[in-house]
Design a protein around this motif. Structure first.
Motif, PDB file in Angstrom:
ATOM      1  N   ALA A 197       0.832  -1.211   0.000  1.00 39.56           N
ATOM      2  CA  ALA A 197       0.000   0.000   0.000  1.00 39.56           C
ATOM      3  C   ALA A 197       0.862   1.254   0.000  1.00 39.56           C
ATOM      4  O   ALA A 197       0.566   2.218  -0.719  1.00 39.56           O
ATOM      5  N   SER A 198       1.934   1.245   0.787  1.00 39.94           N
ATOM      6  CA  SER A 198       2.878   2.366   0.769  1.00 39.94           C
ATOM      7  C   SER A 198       4.220   1.895   1.322  1.00 39.94           C
ATOM      8  O   SER A 198       4.268   0.989   2.159  1.00 39.94           O
ATOM      9  N   LEU A 199       5.275   2.512   0.838  1.00 35.67           N
ATOM     10  CA  LEU A 199       6.613   2.182   1.321  1.00 35.67           C
ATOM     11  C   LEU A 199       6.780   2.683   2.748  1.00 35.67           C
ATOM     12  O   LEU A 199       6.268   3.747   3.102  1.00 35.67           O
ATOM     13  N   SER A 200       7.506   1.914   3.545  1.00 30.78           N
ATOM     14  CA  SER A 200       7.722   2.303   4.935  1.00 30.78           C
ATOM     15  C   SER A 200       9.214   2.451   5.207  1.00 30.78           C
ATOM     16  O   SER A 200      10.053   2.107   4.370  1.00 30.78           O
ATOM     17  N   ASP A 201       9.524   2.934   6.405  1.00 31.67           N
ATOM     18  CA  ASP A 201      10.921   3.048   6.824  1.00 31.67           C
ATOM     19  C   ASP A 201      11.600   1.677   6.861  1.00 31.67           C
ATOM     20  O   ASP A 201      12.798   1.575   6.637  1.00 31.67           O
ATOM     21  N   LEU A 202      10.841   0.634   7.141  1.00 31.32           N
ATOM     22  CA  LEU A 202      11.388  -0.721   7.159  1.00 31.32           C
ATOM     23  C   LEU A 202      11.884  -1.134   5.770  1.00 31.32           C
ATOM     24  O   LEU A 202      12.953  -1.728   5.633  1.00 31.32           O
ATOM     25  N   HIS A 203      11.137  -0.793   4.734  1.00 35.39           N
ATOM     26  CA  HIS A 203      11.552  -1.097   3.356  1.00 35.39           C
ATOM     27  C   HIS A 203      12.826  -0.338   3.005  1.00 35.39           C
ATOM     28  O   HIS A 203      13.738  -0.895   2.376  1.00 35.39           O
ATOM     29  N   LEU A 204      12.894   0.902   3.427  1.00 38.55           N
ATOM     30  CA  LEU A 204      14.085   1.717   3.186  1.00 38.55           C
ATOM     31  C   LEU A 204      15.285   1.128   3.933  1.00 38.55           C
ATOM     32  O   LEU A 204      16.374   1.008   3.366  1.00 38.55           O
ATOM     33  N   ALA A 205      15.066   0.730   5.180  1.00 37.28           N
ATOM     34  CA  ALA A 205      16.147   0.136   5.980  1.00 37.28           C
ATOM     35  C   ALA A 205      16.655  -1.150   5.341  1.00 37.28           C
ATOM     36  O   ALA A 205      17.863  -1.424   5.335  1.00 37.28           O
ATOM     37  N   GLN A 206      15.759  -1.936   4.776  1.00 35.56           N
ATOM     38  CA  GLN A 206      16.148  -3.173   4.105  1.00 35.56           C
ATOM     39  C   GLN A 206      17.071  -2.857   2.918  1.00 35.56           C
ATOM     40  O   GLN A 206      18.111  -3.494   2.748  1.00 35.56           O
ATOM     41  N   THR A 207      16.707  -1.872   2.131  1.00 37.18           N
ATOM     42  CA  THR A 207      17.514  -1.494   0.971  1.00 37.18           C
ATOM     43  C   THR A 207      18.875  -0.953   1.406  1.00 37.18           C
ATOM     44  O   THR A 207      19.909  -1.308   0.838  1.00 37.18           O
ATOM     45  N   LEU A 209      14.429   1.385  -4.689  1.00 36.30           N
ATOM     46  CA  LEU A 209      13.335   0.759  -3.969  1.00 36.30           C
ATOM     47  C   LEU A 209      12.082   1.080  -4.784  1.00 36.30           C
ATOM     48  O   LEU A 209      11.723   2.247  -4.935  1.00 36.30           O
ATOM     49  N   ILE A 210      11.481   0.055  -5.364  1.00 37.06           N
ATOM     50  CA  ILE A 210      10.375   0.268  -6.304  1.00 37.06           C
ATOM     51  C   ILE A 210       9.114  -0.408  -5.777  1.00 37.06           C
ATOM     52  O   ILE A 210       9.091  -1.623  -5.577  1.00 37.06           O
TER      53      ILE A 210
END
Length: 125
Positions: free
Chosen positions: A82-92, A106-107
């Motif tokens: 639904a939306s990118l989160s800080d967790l997705h950014l941290a993973q990248t 991050l797409i």
């Protein structure tokens, strides 16, 4: 190709995939299609590349896997959320740091307009 040239190419190919499939599918569908398009374009791409953690000169397998690694330089992390989160950014960021890569994308393919779901992530080495 530089990391910036690679990222520009990947963004164009991701937009092609998104135009064809639209939002709403699982991440794996977008990953397979983008992998195919990158290969077709002629770039070297690895899928589900293992990313070990080196700690005190010991290689530890933490189960990290980069969705796509292009030309051994650019990390592509694919989401369909639904939306990118800080967790997705941290993973990248984790993948960039562990692999000592400069640039990642991050797409989030679950956007009506893909452009709004793309984040360039820079590792300040």
């Amino acid at each position: 190709m530089t990391e910036n040239e690679i990222s520009n190419t990947i963004i164009g190919l991701a937009i092609d995939v998104h135009k064809s499939l639209g939002p709403g599918l699982l991440e794996s569908a977008y990953k397979e299609c983008l992998f195919f398009k990158i290969n077709q374009f002629g770039l070297f791409v690895e899928k589900e590349k293992a990313m070990p953690l080196i700690f005190e000169d010991i290689k530890l397998d933490c189960g990290y896997r980069v969705d796509l690694l292009v030309e051994k330089k650019s990390v592509i992390e694919i989401k369909s959320v639904a939306s990118l989160s800080d967790l997705h950014l941290a993973q990248t960021i984790t993948y960039l740091k562990l692999g000592n890569y400069k640039l990642g994308l991050l797409i989030n393919f679950n956007e009506v307009l893909l452009k709004t779901g793309i984040r360039r992530v820079v590792n300040k080495l």
